[in-house]
Each structure stands twice: as C-alpha cells, then as structure tokens.
Write an enzyme that holds these catalytic residues in place. Structure first.
Site, PDB file in Angstrom:
ATOM      1  N   TYR A 124      29.834 -66.660 -46.254  1.00 47.73           N
ATOM      2  CA  TYR A 124      28.512 -66.375 -45.697  1.00 47.73           C
ATOM      3  C   TYR A 124      27.656 -67.653 -45.653  1.00 47.73           C
ATOM      4  O   TYR A 124      27.105 -68.015 -44.605  1.00 47.73           O
ATOM      5  CB  TYR A 124      27.827 -65.288 -46.529  1.00 47.73           C
ATOM      6  CG  TYR A 124      26.509 -64.801 -45.989  1.00 47.73           C
ATOM      7  CD1 TYR A 124      26.444 -63.782 -45.043  1.00 47.73           C
ATOM      8  CD2 TYR A 124      25.305 -65.363 -46.406  1.00 47.73           C
ATOM      9  CE1 TYR A 124      25.237 -63.332 -44.547  1.00 47.73           C
ATOM     10  CE2 TYR A 124      24.092 -64.929 -45.919  1.00 47.73           C
ATOM     11  CZ  TYR A 124      24.057 -63.905 -44.991  1.00 47.73           C
ATOM     12  OH  TYR A 124      22.842 -63.471 -44.494  1.00 47.73           O
TER      13      TYR A 124
ATOM     14  N   ARG B 270      21.254 -49.017 -44.432  1.00 45.34           N
ATOM     15  CA  ARG B 270      21.112 -49.268 -42.991  1.00 45.34           C
ATOM     16  C   ARG B 270      22.470 -49.588 -42.366  1.00 45.34           C
ATOM     17  O   ARG B 270      23.422 -49.991 -43.028  1.00 45.34           O
ATOM     18  CB  ARG B 270      20.142 -50.409 -42.716  1.00 45.34           C
ATOM     19  CG  ARG B 270      20.597 -51.778 -43.255  1.00 45.34           C
ATOM     20  CD  ARG B 270      21.304 -52.623 -42.226  1.00 45.34           C
ATOM     21  NE  ARG B 270      21.907 -53.813 -42.796  1.00 45.34           N
ATOM     22  CZ  ARG B 270      23.159 -53.877 -43.235  1.00 45.34           C
ATOM     23  NH1 ARG B 270      23.946 -52.820 -43.188  1.00 45.34           N
ATOM     24  NH2 ARG B 270      23.649 -54.989 -43.754  1.00 45.34           N
TER      25      ARG B 270
ATOM     26  N   ASP C  16      20.393 -62.495 -37.998  1.00 49.75           N
ATOM     27  CA  ASP C  16      19.037 -62.548 -38.576  1.00 49.75           C
ATOM     28  C   ASP C  16      18.701 -63.937 -39.117  1.00 49.75           C
ATOM     29  O   ASP C  16      17.613 -64.444 -38.914  1.00 49.75           O
ATOM     30  CB  ASP C  16      18.773 -61.435 -39.605  1.00 49.75           C
ATOM     31  CG  ASP C  16      19.724 -61.410 -40.790  1.00 49.75           C
ATOM     32  OD1 ASP C  16      20.725 -62.157 -40.793  1.00 49.75           O
ATOM     33  OD2 ASP C  16      19.466 -60.630 -41.727  1.00 49.75           O
TER      34      ASP C  16
ATOM     35  N   SER D 243      23.290 -51.156 -49.920  1.00 48.18           N
ATOM     36  CA  SER D 243      22.794 -50.474 -51.123  1.00 48.18           C
ATOM     37  C   SER D 243      21.894 -51.415 -51.909  1.00 48.18           C
ATOM     38  O   SER D 243      20.976 -50.967 -52.590  1.00 48.18           O
ATOM     39  CB  SER D 243      23.962 -50.000 -51.988  1.00 48.18           C
ATOM     40  OG  SER D 243      24.635 -51.102 -52.577  1.00 48.18           O
TER      41      SER D 243
ATOM     42  N   GLU E 106      25.038 -59.186 -34.969  1.00 46.06           N
ATOM     43  CA  GLU E 106      25.618 -59.463 -36.296  1.00 46.06           C
ATOM     44  C   GLU E 106      25.621 -60.951 -36.614  1.00 46.06           C
ATOM     45  O   GLU E 106      25.940 -61.771 -35.759  1.00 46.06           O
ATOM     46  CB  GLU E 106      27.050 -58.916 -36.333  1.00 46.06           C
ATOM     47  CG  GLU E 106      27.434 -58.363 -37.684  1.00 46.06           C
ATOM     48  CD  GLU E 106      26.566 -57.184 -38.086  1.00 46.06           C
ATOM     49  OE1 GLU E 106      25.675 -57.390 -38.932  1.00 46.06           O
ATOM     50  OE2 GLU E 106      26.755 -56.076 -37.566  1.00 46.06           O
ATOM     51  N   HIS E 107      25.264 -61.257 -37.867  1.00 46.10           N
ATOM     52  CA  HIS E 107      25.111 -62.648 -38.324  1.00 46.10           C
ATOM     53  C   HIS E 107      24.043 -63.348 -37.483  1.00 46.10           C
ATOM     54  O   HIS E 107      24.176 -64.523 -37.132  1.00 46.10           O
ATOM     55  CB  HIS E 107      26.445 -63.405 -38.246  1.00 46.10           C
ATOM     56  CG  HIS E 107      27.353 -63.064 -39.399  1.00 46.10           C
ATOM     57  ND1 HIS E 107      27.254 -63.673 -40.612  1.00 46.10           N
ATOM     58  CD2 HIS E 107      28.341 -62.147 -39.521  1.00 46.10           C
ATOM     59  CE1 HIS E 107      28.164 -63.173 -41.442  1.00 46.10           C
ATOM     60  NE2 HIS E 107      28.838 -62.242 -40.811  1.00 46.10           N
TER      61      HIS E 107
ATOM     62  N   ASP F 276      18.170 -56.508 -43.612  1.00 49.49           N
ATOM     63  CA  ASP F 276      18.430 -55.357 -44.480  1.00 49.49           C
ATOM     64  C   ASP F 276      17.151 -54.784 -45.070  1.00 49.49           C
ATOM     65  O   ASP F 276      16.924 -53.570 -45.048  1.00 49.49           O
ATOM     66  CB  ASP F 276      19.381 -55.759 -45.606  1.00 49.49           C
ATOM     67  CG  ASP F 276      20.698 -56.304 -45.080  1.00 49.49           C
ATOM     68  OD1 ASP F 276      20.918 -56.225 -43.850  1.00 49.49           O
ATOM     69  OD2 ASP F 276      21.490 -56.823 -45.885  1.00 49.49           O
TER      70      ASP F 276
ATOM     71  N   GLY G 265      28.409 -51.761 -52.142  1.00 51.53           N
ATOM     72  CA  GLY G 265      29.290 -52.824 -51.687  1.00 51.53           C
ATOM     73  C   GLY G 265      30.047 -52.516 -50.410  1.00 51.53           C
ATOM     74  O   GLY G 265      31.016 -53.180 -50.088  1.00 51.53           O
TER      75      GLY G 265
ATOM     76  N   GLY H 112      28.704 -52.645 -47.343  1.00 51.43           N
ATOM     77  CA  GLY H 112      28.055 -53.260 -46.190  1.00 51.43           C
ATOM     78  C   GLY H 112      26.962 -52.397 -45.583  1.00 51.43           C
ATOM     79  O   GLY H 112      26.479 -52.666 -44.482  1.00 51.43           O
TER      80      GLY H 112
END
Ligand code: ADP
Ligand code: MG
Length: 395
Positions: A229, A35, A44, A134, A41-42, A179, A129, A131
């Site tokens: 994170y 996706r 959810d 995967s 962004e940041h 995701d 990896g 972003g």
C-alpha cells in the site's frame, strides 16, 4: 447468502451485554457502518473521485459515563475487556484493536473534546479485515460516542478527518479519506461521489428496487511483507513528480502519453490506472443516474482489469470471482463486477438484478470453491445510512 443480524438485534445484543458486564443500562448507543467502494479504487490518496456507499453492517457502541480517567471497553468479537487510558497514559501491553479507540480519543482531546471516563461494549456485524472497513466503523463509532457523551461535536467532515488521523497514528496505516468519510457521511439509498481533493460530496440516488449490490468476500487475505500500500502511494507520488503535477488528479491521459518516454515503465502503468480510474468513476456516477446499467458493467470490468494489470493489486482469488461473475453476464442478471478495497484478497463488489441475486451468488461461490477450495461468503446490501446516535439519555 450470509444474513447478518439486523441493526436492531445488534443493538439489543450490545445493550444486554453492557447491562450484564457493568450492572446498569447503557445510556448511550451509537452505530457506524462499514462501506463498500463501487468504483474509484486506490484513488482517494491521489486526490481523485471515489464512489462508495455505506453497507448494512454496523459497529455499535453501547456505553455510559463512569468514574476515573479511562475507558473500560469490552469487544464482543474479540471477547476481551481492556482499560484504555483517555489521556496520555501508558498503552504498552494493550492489544492492537484498542489503538483504534485510543487514536480517536487522542484526536478529539486535541480538539478540546474529551469525556472523563466511560464504560462501553463494542459489537459489530462488519467482518474484520475483509476490506469493508471495520476499522473506520470502529473509529467513527468511537467518535460518535465521544460526541454524544460530551454533548460537543465537530463538523461531519472534521469528524471523518479526525478518524482518519486516528488510523494513521494508531494503526500506522497511511489511508486516504474515503473509509472514514463513508462511515460518517453516507446516506441511505445513495452512493456518495466524493471528491477527495475538495472533500465535497455529491449524493447519487440508487433506489431502483430491481438492482442490488452484491458483496462477495473471497475469505483470503495475502499478507504481503513489502508494504504494498505504502509502495503504491510512493509510486503515485513519483509519477506525479515526473509529470510535474502536484498529484495525479491534475494529470490527464494526453499528458501521460506525451511524457511516456521520460517515465519509468512501471510508474507509467501506475499513473495510467489512476488517471483512467478517475475518469471511470465520474462516468459511472453519470451512468447510474441515467440507469445505463450496461455501461456501468463495462466500467466496472475495466476498473478490475486496470487494478489487475496496471496497478497490480488483485490476486488469483479475486480474479476468479470476477471472471465467474462476468461469465454469467447480463443475461443471467449479473450487471458488473470488480475487486473492491485495497486488494490482495478481501471482497468483490457486483451489481446484480435483484431477482437473480441468490442464484448468481450461489453460482459464483460454487465456481470459486471448485477452483480454489475456499468458501466465499456472499451478501446483498442496500446503500445504508452513515453514523447515527440511537440512544442518548444524558442526565
Ligand atoms: P478492515 O478495515 O478492512 O476490516 P483492518 O485491518 O483495517 O481491516 O481493520 C481490522 C481491525 O480493526 C481488526 O483487526 C481490529 O483490530 C479492529 N476492529 C474492527 N472492528 C472491531 C471490533 N468490533 N472489535 C475489536 N476490534 C475491531
Ligand atoms: Mg481498515
């Protein structure tokens, strides 16, 4: 421009690898996409709104039932085959990638859904990896295979939540729901406006053939030792607490300004990103529906600046890619651009005029290489379909 093999060819590659390794045809084949998040962004894990879409890159699992009590899985990208216990067996010594599958086995087993044993090949066109999730694609493909093999399923929302749990528990990443929801629920030709508080989705059509989504992978990933994170999550929680709201979703800009003097300066900036980003996300969905592309571009630029300055999750390479895009501007077919994903490397997402995609991508990559010495990889993608069962021959 990077051209991944199409899904049909990926399926062909996975099924013939299965035949070769296990000496019989794969009776089940499933696919789950990666996706990209257009904006939000940041957000959810702050219960706000996000606007992702599935990309035309997939993780495929080709499999069949087997004897015993474990899953024997070969990953083509890793070129490794491992026996993963399906029940609570010993997993020490197994590589990290098998934990994503194991996490999904565990989550489904707790729902009473478990195959006895199976063999499978996993193959993928989602870069690992980068972003583009995967990891969620692997989890959701695994969940889809379990449901197909057993003939038992949970609701799509539950499925996404079980996969999120798998990522938490097995990979130790305290990710939000975006995701896995994207890989399960997205629909071709649509962005998905996801309300992470109510878990409700609204599909936003994006079928104008003159506009395309361009993803550019910076091919850098800064490994930060500080657990950035988790730190951002904790800062958001602290900011919400200081504002006396359950989450930053419930906070407003007016409320933030009113409490500014009581708030630590850093927490103030973190909260400002979250509150303004949620507003930008709803505004972007509305602007896309109305075809107001100049507005969308401005919102994307503001999102990037906010992530860079207030949230501090960008990096020089992402800033260079976004600056190169904004220098080209609408006149040259570049409508908007921003970093996407967790940050500190990974990808940018841009909206471009379809007629200009190749030229724009080439120019941005050229400037990026000149300034960083790194080769970026660009590809365009339509909004793709969430997880699907491609072959199911249950006996
Ligand atoms: P992203 O989700 O952004 O691609 P992550 O670090 O969250 O990055 O997940 C990448 C990890 O997921 C890989 O290092 C690997 O362990 C696992 N993974 C994803 N796809 C595959 C695959 N096709 N085969 C084996 N492992 C995979
Ligand atoms: Mg991931």
């Amino acid at each position: 421009m990077d051209q991944a093999i199409p899904l049909t060819a990926l399926v062909e590659r996975a099924t013939s690898a299965f035949q070769k390794r296990f000496g019989r045809p794969a009776r089940y084949v499933v696919a789950a996409p990666g996706r990209v998040n257009l904006i939000g962004e940041h957000i959810d894990y702050n219960d706000g709104l996000v606007l992702p879409m599935a990309i035309d890159r997939y993780t495929v699992l080709a499999g069949d039932l087997a004897e015993g009590e474990s899953a024997c899985v070969y990953s083509r990208l890793m070129d490794e085959q491992h026996i993963i216990p399906l029940a609570s067996g010993d997993v020490t010594g197994l590589p990290v990638w098998t934990r994503y599958l194991r996490g999904v086995f565990d989550a489904y087993r707790e729902e009473g859904i478990y195959p006895k044993a199976f063999d499978a090949v996993v193959d993928s066109t989602v870069p690992l990896g980068g972003g583009l999730s995967s990891s969620a694609a692997l989890e959701v493909a695994t969940a889809t295979l379990i449901e197909t093999i057993t003939g038992q399923s949970v609701t799509p929302v539950r499925k996404a939540l079980l996969c999120q749990q798998a990522e938490h528990r097995s990979a130790g990443v305290p990710c939000g729901i975006m995701d896995q929801f994207s890989s399960v629920l997205c629909q071709a030709g649509h962005l998905m406006l996801l309300d992470c508080r109510s878990q409700e989705t609204t599909m936003v059509p994006m079928t104008d053939p003159s506009i395309e989504v361009l993803i550019i992978n910076s091919n850098v990933k800064h490994e930060l030792t500080g657990g950035e994170y988790a730190k951002r999550r904790a800062q958001c929680e602290a900011a919400a607490q200081a504002l006396r709201v359950p989450t930053l979703r419930e906070a407003s800009l007016a409320m933030l300004e009113e409490k500014k003097s009581e708030l630590d300066a850093l927490l103030y900036r973190r909260a400002r990103h979250v509150i303004t980003e949620i507003n930008r996300t709803t505004a972007t969905a509305a602007a896309i529906e109305a075809g107001r592309w100049a507005d969308v571009g401005e919102l994307m630029a503001a999102s990037h600046a906010s992530l860079r300055d207030d949230y501090e999750v960008s990096c020089p390479e992402l800033d260079i890619l976004v600056a190169a895009a904004s220098e080209l501007g609408i006149e040259q077919g570049l409508l908007g651009s921003r970093m996407t994903g967790g940050g500190f490397g990974g990808c940018t997402v841009s909206l471009v005029k379809t007629e200009a995609t190749t030229k724009v991508a080439k120019e941005i990559c050229k400037r990026y290489r000149r300034q960083t010495g790194v080769t970026a990889i660009a590809f365009a993608t339509p909004p793709a379909q969430g997880a699907t069962v491609l072959v199911s021959n249950r006996s």
